[in-house]
Enzyme design. Sequence first.
Site, PDB file in Angstrom:
ATOM      1  N   ARG A 215      -7.644  -9.560   4.383  1.00 31.09           N
ATOM      2  CA  ARG A 215      -7.336  -8.166   4.555  1.00 31.09           C
ATOM      3  C   ARG A 215      -7.398  -7.787   5.399  1.00 31.09           C
ATOM      4  NH1 ARG A 215      -2.485  -5.682   0.932  1.00 31.09           N
ATOM      5  NH2 ARG A 215      -1.452  -4.130   2.286  1.00 31.09           N
TER       6      ARG A 215
ATOM      7  N   HIS B 161      -8.420   5.018  14.328  1.00 32.81           N
ATOM      8  CA  HIS B 161      -8.349   6.382  13.024  1.00 32.81           C
ATOM      9  C   HIS B 161      -9.441   6.880  12.587  1.00 32.81           C
ATOM     10  CE1 HIS B 161      -6.657   3.920   9.365  1.00 32.81           C
ATOM     11  NE2 HIS B 161      -5.901   4.057   9.877  1.00 32.81           N
TER      12      HIS B 161
ATOM     13  N   LYS C 177       0.892  -1.108   0.078  1.00 30.66           N
ATOM     14  CA  LYS C 177       0.092  -0.114  -0.027  1.00 30.66           C
ATOM     15  C   LYS C 177       1.501   1.249   0.294  1.00 30.66           C
ATOM     16  CE  LYS C 177      -4.274  -1.797   3.048  1.00 30.66           C
ATOM     17  NZ  LYS C 177      -4.682  -1.470   4.386  1.00 30.66           N
TER      18      LYS C 177
END
Length: 1621
Positions: A270, A281, A154
Site C-alpha cells: 500500500r 507532503h 483511512k
Amino acid sequence: MVVATDVDKVSILGKESIHCGFHLIPYIANTVITTLPSSTYVLITDTNVGSFHLSAFESEFDQTVSKLPEKGRSRFLSFVIPPGETSKSREGKASIEDFLLLHRCTRDTVILALGGGVIGDLVGFVAATFMRGVRFVQIPTTLLAMVDSSVGGKTAIDTPLGKNLIGAFWQPEYIFIDASFLETLPAREFSNGMAEVVKTAAIWNEDEFTALESRSASLFSAIQTPSTNFAGRTKTTRSAAQKLLLSIIVGSISVKAHIVTVDERETGLRNLVNFGHTIGHAIEAVLTPSMLHGECVSVGMILEAEVARSMGVFGQVGVGRLTRCLKAYNLPVSLTDPRITTLPASKLLTVERLLDIMKVDKKNSGTQKKIVILNRIGKTYEEKATNVSDEIIAKILSDAARVVPGIPTKNPVRMATPGSKSISNRVLLLAALGSGTCRLKNLLHSDDTQVMMSALMDLKGASFSWEDGGETLVVKGGGGSLFVPPSGKEIYLGNAGTAARFLTTVCTLVQPSADSSAKATVITGNARMKQRPIGPLVTALRANGTVIDYLEGEGCLPLSIAPDGLKGGRIQLAASVSSQYVSSILLCAPYAAEPVTLELTGGQVISQPYIDMTIAMMRTFGVEVVREKDADGKLLDVYSIPKTTYKNPEAYNIESDASSATYPLAIAAITGTTCTIENIGSESLQGDARFAKEVLERMGCVVVQTATETTVTGPPKGQLKAPGYIDMEPMTDAFLTASVLAAVSTGPGSVEGNVTRIQGIANQRVKECNRIQAMIDQLAKFGIETKELDDGLEIYGKPIPELKENVSVHCYDDHRVAMAFSVLASVVRGTILEEKRCVEKTWPNWWDDLENKIGIKVEGVDLAGTVESTASPSGTVSKDPSASVVVLGMRGSGKSFIGEMAASALAWPFIDADVYFAEKHQTGVREFVHKHGWTAFRAAETEILKELLVTYPSGHILSLGGGIVETPEAREHLKEYAKKGPVVHIVREIDEVVKYLGEETARPAYGEPVTDVFRRREPWFTECCNYEFVNYTGVLTASINGYASTPVEQNGGDYIPSRTSSVRGEVSRFFGHITGHKPNLAPNLAADKRSYFLSLTYPDVTPALPYIEELTTGVDAVELRVDLLRSPKDVGSLNSYIPPAAYVAEQVAALRKKTSLPIVFTARTVSQGGSFPDTDEKAAFELFNLALRLGVEYVDVEISWSEKQIKNLSARKGNSQIITSWHDWSGKMKWNSIEVKDKYDSAARLGDVVKIVGKATCLEDNFALYEFVSRMRARPNPKPFIAINMGIEGQMSRILNSSFSPVTHPLVPSRAAPGQLSFVQIQTALHLIGQLPTRRFFIFGHPIAHSMSPTLHNTGFEALGLPYKYEVLETADVGEEIKFAIASPDFGGASVTIPFKLDIIPLLDALSPEAEAIGAVNTVIPRARNGSHILYGDNTDWLGIRECIRTRLPSSILKPEAALIIGAGGTSRAAIYALQNLGVPRIYLFNRTRSSAQALVDAFPNAHIELVDELGKWPDNGPAPSVIISTVPASATSTDSSTEGLYLPSTIFAPEGGVVIDMAYKPAMTPLLTLAASTPSRKKWNSVKGVEVLLEQGYRQFELWTGRQCPKKVVSQKVWEKYNA
C-alpha cells in the site's frame, strides 16, 4: 418505483462496495435504506457542497423513507459544517458528536459523508469512534476524494502539530462515486484529482497512463459540459466523454482497491500509492492552503522520478512522459512554477526545511527516509517504498550543484548524448506539417521539445502518441492544417528561442477556428524571451503581407499573428543575427500560397551549417530546396522552395546533440582521459560535430572520428595548449566549452601569452543570455582575464592551481553556461553551479549522467539555505567583544572627535594613525607626501594599518586616515578584519567636510575637488566597513534638534541639552551596542515582563522629533516604519514604495539625535499590510543590511522573504536582533491551525523574536491566540513572541500580549494597524482586568514635608496610566510604621532620605553592589527571588550625579582629568562612586575636618582620592578640576573670605571650563553656582542645581520600580513649577 441506474462495481476487501456511475442520488437513497437498515440516517456535509446537493438528498431520502412502514420509520437528519481544513479538527469532530448525541442517535445509526476529503476523513473518524463504531457511507464529491481518500478506510483529523496524526482505519459500508458531481467542480479541483489518477497509472498500468497522456482535452470536456435530463445515469444515455471519464475513475479506483485488499494496514504494497507523496507532503506542509494536495503531489512525483533517475533505475524518457502528462492536466511540475514562486511561502521551501518535514512520515524506518521509486512507467522498482539517502534527495531538491573535482571513474567513457535539440525541433515541425505518420526515435526529452509539442497541439496541427515505453514518438501529421487557439489562450514558450522563431512563421499558416471568436494567435514567453530579438523575421513576414503586432516591446515577443496565411513569392530576410529566422521561413515555405524565393540580406549569413541542416531534413520529408548560383557557379544566398506538402517517412532517427557532446569530450580533454560519443561523427548534420577536430585536436587532444562516432583523449592534466585563433562561426554554441578549456590552456606549444582568440560568435549575444558577457564575467571569478571583441573574445589561460576556488557561477538560466562551467568545475575545487535546472532545456539528466556515466561526483547545494560569510555589510554574532574598533571616513568627517568619545565611553585607549605614522617616520604626513609622493605614502600607510591591527588587536579605538581605502591591498586588510571586528565608517555631510577642509592645514591638499574624492571613496568605504556612524552636523541637525546649538542654556530651570551631549550619548549607545559591551536592547523584552514599542507612521519623522519624548512615554522601543517613509520629492505617493537608502539613513540618524530607545526597523510589504513591494527582495535586504550597519537594534523581517536572505542577514546581525514576522490581513488564519504552527516554527528557527499577527472577527479569536501563545511559551527556551489580532475585535489580544506590543499615541497621525491602542490605554485595561494591581510607594525620612519626590513620581505614574500612588511617610525613626508599609502586599517601593539611609539597611534582604560600596540606601525595591518576595536596597544618588556630569560636560572635554568634591558627608560617597565610574583619574577632596575626609579616602582605596588643604591649590601642581561637586549645605558656603562660612575662591574654576554641581536644593542659585556664573570663564562652565540631580536620581528610581523610563519632560516641568512656587 426504483429509478433505472447503471453502475460499475469495484470490489475491495472481498465486497463489491464501490459503486460508480452518474446521477446516483436516487440509487444511493434506495441502496442505503434497503441494505443498511437503521433508526437514523445522518448526512453530514459542508456549506459549499450542501448548496449544490443537500436538497436533492433530503428530498430523495424523505421520499424513500416515507415508503417504509410507519411504525419504526427511520429518521433522516442532516448537519452542515463550515468548509475547509479547519473543520477537520478536534473541535470539528466534537461538534458532530454533540449533534449526534443531541438527537439521540444510537449505535445503529448510519452516517453519510457527502463532500471532499475533509468531510470524508472527519466523518469517517466520527463513525469509527461514536458509540465505539457505527456504520458509515462515503459519497465523495471531488475527483481527489473519489480516487484517493474515500477508498481504503483511512480516517483522521488534524492537530496543531501535524495533519492526519489522530485517526483510525474504518472501512465504509459503501463508496458511491457519482461522476456527475464533477460538473460543479472547478477546473482546478478537477486537475487536483487528476494528479492522483496519473499517479496510480504511473505506478501500476502503462496502458492507462498512455491513455491519460493523450486524452486530457476529452476529460476536461466531460466535466465542462453539463449533462441534461440525467444523461449518463444509464449506459445508453452516456456520451463518449462520460464513458471515458468513468472508465478513468473506475480504473484508478480499481488499482487502489486491489492494493488496499492486499495490504489494508499499509505494511508494504500500500506504500506504492504514496508515490510523489513523500516530497509532495513536505511541499504541501509549507504551501498549504495556497496550493492544493494534488498540485503538491504532482511536483513531488516529478522530483521523486528524478530521484529514481539519479539512482540509475528510471530513464529520462519516463521523467519526460510523466512531466508532459501532468502538464496536460494543468498541474505544476516544478518548484519554479509561477503558481508556486508567486506565493510568499515559497521562499520557505529550502532543502533543510523539506528534509526536516520528511522525517515525520509513516513510511519511514527510524531516520531512514523511504520513497516510492519508479522503474518504468507502470512499474515500481520495488513493491514497497525504497530506502533513499538524504544526500540523493538533497541533490534533487537543491537549486544548485557542486561538482567534485577528480578523474572520471568510468574512464574510458562511452556514451550517447540526448537527441539533438536543433534536429528534434525541426523534425517535430516537419512531421506535424507533413502527411502521414512518422515515428521519431531518440527525440530529445527536454523543456524545448515539450514547448514545441505543446504549441503544435494547441494549434491542432498534429497528434502525438508513444511507443516502446516512450522511446518512440508517433506523430500523425496534420498536412499543414492548423487552427487559431481559443480566445484568451496564449501559446507560452518559456525561454525556448528555437520554438519562438519557428512558430512565428508557423502561426501565419493557421486558419480561423469555426467555433472560436479568436481573431489571432498570440505567442509569448518568459522575461528573457521577451528581450530576445525577433524583429528581422517579423519585418520579412510583414513585408510579405502577414499582419503581426508587437504586444509589448518593439522587436520582441509577445506577438499577435493574424490567420491570413503565408503569401509566398519573393521574401527578403536579414539573416546576420540568427540562422533560425532563415530556417523558420524555409520550413513553412512549402505551405505558402505561392512558391517562395527566399533572399538573405544584411551581410554575412550567420551559422550556415544550421541552414544546411534544415534543407537536408526538408529533403528527407520530400521537399527539395534549390540554392541559386550566379553565372560563375558561386552559391548565392537565395533559396527557391516549391509549393507542396511534406511526405512523412515511416521513421526518423534523430542524431545525438553535437553541442551537448562537447561537454563530456571536454571533460576528457581537461582531465587527461578518454571519451567516445556515439551517434555523432563526420557525417553529422550538425556544425558542432566539428568541435573535436577543429578545437580539441588543436588544443593537444588525440581525436579519432568515424562517420558515426567521435573519440577524444586528452593530454595529461594541465597540458592543454592555447591554440591562438579559432573561427567558431560554424559551431557557435560550442564556444562556451572552448572558453572554459582555454582558461586552463597553458601547456607546451601554447601561443605566447596563453591566448585563445575565439571569433565568429557575435550571435551568442542574443541567446538565452549575452553569452559572451556571461563568459567574461564568470571566468573573472576564477581569476581569468579576458578581452571582449566585436565578434568574440580573447581568453588568457592560467595553470589550474592558480585559478580561484570555491567560486559560485551564475548561470543566467542558460543550459550552455551551466554545462560549460561544469567542465571547468571538474578540475577546480568547490565550484558551485547555480540554477542547475536550466540544463533541462537540452540535457535534463546531465547531472545524473555526469556522475553515473562519466564518474564525476555531483553534490546538491541549497542556495536558499547557504549562509554567506562575507564581511560587509555587517558583522557576525561570533565576534570578540574585545576586538578593537577601526574607525575610517573622509578627512573632516569627525573620526578623531567620535573616536575619542568612543574610547572614553568604552574606557579604551585611542590611537590616531596619523600620529602613529608621524612618530614612526619622524615626520608629519604632509611633509612625507611632499618628499616621497602619494604612492610611497599609500604604501607606508598600508604598512601602518597592518602594524596597528597586529599590535592592537583588542581593546583599542584605531582611527585611520581618510585615504586608507585608496589601495586594493589596504581594502583587503580592512575587509578581512571586518570579519572579526567592527570597522566603522564615520559619515558626515559632504558640504560640512568641504567647509572643514578649507580650514584644516595639517595634511596635504588632495589636488582635486573634495567632492570627486568623496564620490570615488564612498563605495570603498561601504565595501570595507561593517558599520556606519552618522555624524551629521549641518542642516539636518539644525532641523531636527528643536533647540539651540549653544552648549547649554538655563531657562526657568529647564536644562536644554547641547548637540555635544546628544552626540556623546549616541556615541556611547552606538559603540556600546556594536561591540557588545552594552547592547542597547530592551530589558523588558523578557519572560514575566511587559514590553512595548511605539509605531511611527510618519512619511518624515523630523517634524515629530521635538515631541519624541512625549510620544515614547512608557515604551521600550520605537518602530520606524520604513515602508511609510517618503522622500521630499515623493511625498503624497500612496502606491508601493521603496525609500532611497540615503533618506532612510538620514531618518535613522535624526531619530538617534532625540532618543536612545532601541529602534525597530520595519519595511512592511503590501501583502502584509504595508507599502513595500513584495517583489523587490533585493531592495528590502539592502535596507535591512543598512539598518544593521547603522547599529539599529531590531530588524523586522517577514518570513515570506527567502530563507537564504534571512539567514545571511542573521549571520551579520552582530548584537542586534531579528524579529521574524508574519501578518495575515485576510482574517482566514486560525490560531489553532497547522498553518500558524508552521509559521511560528519557521519564524522561531530564523529569528530572535517571533511576531505573528492575525485578524480577529470575534472575541473568541483572542482566546484561541492566547491558548496558542501559552503552548509556545511552554516549550523549552521559548523566544519572545509578539502575537496579536488586528481590528477592534482584536484589541483584547493587544492588552494581553506581553512582548513588544505595538502601540500608538494620540499625537501620531495614523495608526500602524487597525485596533492599535496607546500605552496608557493598555495600562488602564490591564488594571481593569486585574493584571496590573494598585501599588503604593513612599518616601521615608525626616523632615520631608516639602519633598519634591511625590510630585516627581505621581506625575510620572499619571502620565503612564499606572494605578500607583506615591506618599510621604514621615517618622521620627525607622520604626513600626515603616516596617508595616514595606510588608504590605501592595508595597511598590520607597525612597529613603536623610536620616534613614543607613537605618533602613537592617530591614532589607539584599543590597546592590553600588549601595554596599557607597554605604547608603536611597531606594527600596520589592523583588521576586526563587518564588518569594525580597526587599532590595539600591542607591541612585550616584546615578543622578553621573548623568549630570555626562550630559553637561563641554564638548572640549572628552574625559575629565580631575574632579573636586567639597564636603565629606554621605552624599560625597555617592559623588566619589560616580566619578570613579566615569574613570576620572584624580579626585580632589576638600573638607574642613580632615579626619572625615581621610575616612572617605580609606573607604575608597581604588578611587585615586587626594586631599586638598586649600581650595584653588591642587596637589603636586596637578591639573585643575573640570568637575566640581559641592555636598555641603549652601548656607555653609560663601564667596566672601571675611565671613565664617566655607570660602569659595574663584580660582577653583579653570579657564578650560567644566561642569559644577551643587547638591543643595535651596536656594536655586547657591553661592557656588553664583560664583561660577561670574567668573571670566563662565561661558565654559555648565552649572547644575541640586534639584536637577534630584530629578536625575528620581528618574532612575522610577525606572527601577516600574521598569519604564520616566517621562522626563512632564515630570521636570511639574517639579520646577512646585519648586519655583
